[in-house]
Design a protein around this motif. Sequence first.
Motif, short mmCIF file in Angstrom:
data_model
loop_
_atom_site.label_atom_id
_atom_site.label_comp_id
_atom_site.label_asym_id
_atom_site.label_seq_id
_atom_site.Cartn_x
_atom_site.Cartn_y
_atom_site.Cartn_z
N CYS A 112 59.86 1.92 -58.80
CA CYS A 112 59.23 3.19 -57.93
C CYS A 112 59.23 2.85 -56.56
N ILE A 113 58.91 3.62 -55.45
CA ILE A 113 59.05 3.17 -53.94
C ILE A 113 57.63 3.68 -53.40
N LYS A 114 57.19 3.16 -52.29
CA LYS A 114 55.94 3.53 -51.64
C LYS A 114 56.35 3.85 -50.14
N LEU A 115 55.91 5.02 -49.45
CA LEU A 115 56.07 5.23 -48.11
C LEU A 115 54.82 5.74 -47.35
N GLU A 116 54.82 5.58 -46.15
CA GLU A 116 53.47 5.87 -45.46
C GLU A 116 53.54 7.30 -44.88
N GLY A 117 52.39 7.99 -45.02
CA GLY A 117 52.33 9.25 -44.35
C GLY A 117 51.87 10.25 -45.15
N GLY A 118 51.52 11.39 -44.66
CA GLY A 118 51.08 12.74 -45.44
C GLY A 118 51.92 13.87 -45.03
N SER A 119 51.42 15.07 -44.57
CA SER A 119 52.25 16.14 -44.28
C SER A 119 53.28 16.13 -43.54
N GLU A 120 53.21 15.00 -42.51
CA GLU A 120 54.29 14.86 -41.62
C GLU A 120 55.87 14.55 -42.70
N ILE A 121 55.59 13.79 -43.39
CA ILE A 121 56.78 13.63 -44.49
C ILE A 121 56.84 14.26 -45.90
N ARG A 122 56.17 15.08 -45.98
CA ARG A 122 56.26 16.05 -46.93
C ARG A 122 57.71 16.29 -47.73
N GLU A 123 58.54 16.89 -46.77
CA GLU A 123 59.92 17.06 -47.29
C GLU A 123 60.49 15.71 -47.68
N SER A 124 60.48 14.69 -47.14
CA SER A 124 61.16 13.49 -47.63
C SER A 124 60.52 13.14 -48.94
N ILE A 125 59.16 13.07 -49.19
CA ILE A 125 58.54 12.93 -50.70
C ILE A 125 59.11 13.95 -51.78
N GLU A 126 58.98 15.19 -51.05
CA GLU A 126 59.47 16.10 -52.29
C GLU A 126 61.03 15.85 -52.73
N ARG A 127 61.75 15.29 -51.75
CA ARG A 127 63.21 15.38 -52.34
C ARG A 127 63.43 14.01 -53.08
N ILE A 128 62.62 13.12 -52.82
CA ILE A 128 62.90 11.83 -53.51
C ILE A 128 62.06 11.94 -55.02
N LEU A 129 61.04 12.78 -54.84
CA LEU A 129 60.44 13.04 -56.32
C LEU A 129 61.72 13.89 -57.35
N CYS A 130 62.21 14.82 -56.61
CA CYS A 130 63.13 15.74 -57.16
C CYS A 130 64.22 14.80 -57.89
N ALA A 131 64.44 13.94 -57.15
CA ALA A 131 65.59 12.90 -57.83
C ALA A 131 65.11 12.24 -58.99
N GLY A 132 63.77 12.25 -59.32
CA GLY A 132 63.10 11.70 -60.48
C GLY A 132 62.73 10.32 -60.14
N ILE A 133 62.29 9.76 -58.86
CA ILE A 133 62.09 8.58 -58.37
C ILE A 133 60.53 8.84 -58.19
N PRO A 134 59.80 7.88 -58.78
CA PRO A 134 58.14 7.94 -58.58
C PRO A 134 57.81 7.56 -57.22
#
Length: 265
Positions: A112-134
């Motif tokens: 899996c991966i880790k990244l820093e931040g909250g609401s600012e990077i919401r879209e990025s997190i959602e797209r990564i999660l959509c690809a099945g990456i925890p």
Amino acid sequence: TRKVTTHRLMEMKQRGEKISMLTAYDYSMAKLIDQAGMDVILVGDSASNVMAGNVTTLPITLDQMIYHGKSVMKAVQRSLVVVDLPFGTYQGNSKEALASAIRVMKETHADCIKLEGGSEIRESIERILCAGIPVMGHLGLTPQSINKFGTYTVRAREEAEAQKLIDDAHLLEEIGCFAIVLEKIPAELAARVASELSIPIIGIGAGGGVDGQVLVMHDMLGINMGFSPRFLRRYANIGEEITRAVQAYIEDVKTQDFPNEKEQY
Ligand code: KIV
Ligand code: NA
């Protein structure tokens, strides 16, 4: 020696078993740490500091993180392995974020991966999660934002920043992150977040009221001797041991004590 999964971290939180997490950046150390029984190994972008000697985490590249991730993965059999996405590879453009996360997963075989931040990077997190990456989140003192903060002191002491952190933590849980690192925030605030959320909260300088602890390997082993914040507990003085051994070797070479008759062919 069952492989640790993100699902198992969730179960550990439910039954109150604390999660152990430590950084590693290379094969040899990752092997020792995995065999010692660590739950989670973080290939942190702190590699920028402790491996490459940079002052901040900002300069490390995706290629360099992948190199460290690959080296660690060759050694690990049991621990869950998390790789940090470095500065500049996921903020602002969610397609680029996904491409970065996919490269890490494909090339390192990490979990899996880790990244820093909250609401600012919401879209990025959602797209990564959509690809099945925890995805593991990271809030509080986020070192990739050091130029915004201006200092490495405790974050979220003020009401507004504390409230944003609480909101961000809930957001990360809602969109599907499997865990969150909270760095250098008041213990009371961290404990509150850990009790309000059902996903595991892993602290560094965030007190004992969370679901697990993470430290940078070089700090806790005393390799990085100049760094001693209040939250750090030193478990060894490896730096002093290395200095002693290297000086003994130099001495033995100079005095021709090494090699002796049994140490040659
Ligand atoms: O890069 C790192 O080592 C980290 C930990 C301090 C959580 O992100
Ligand atoms: Na990091």
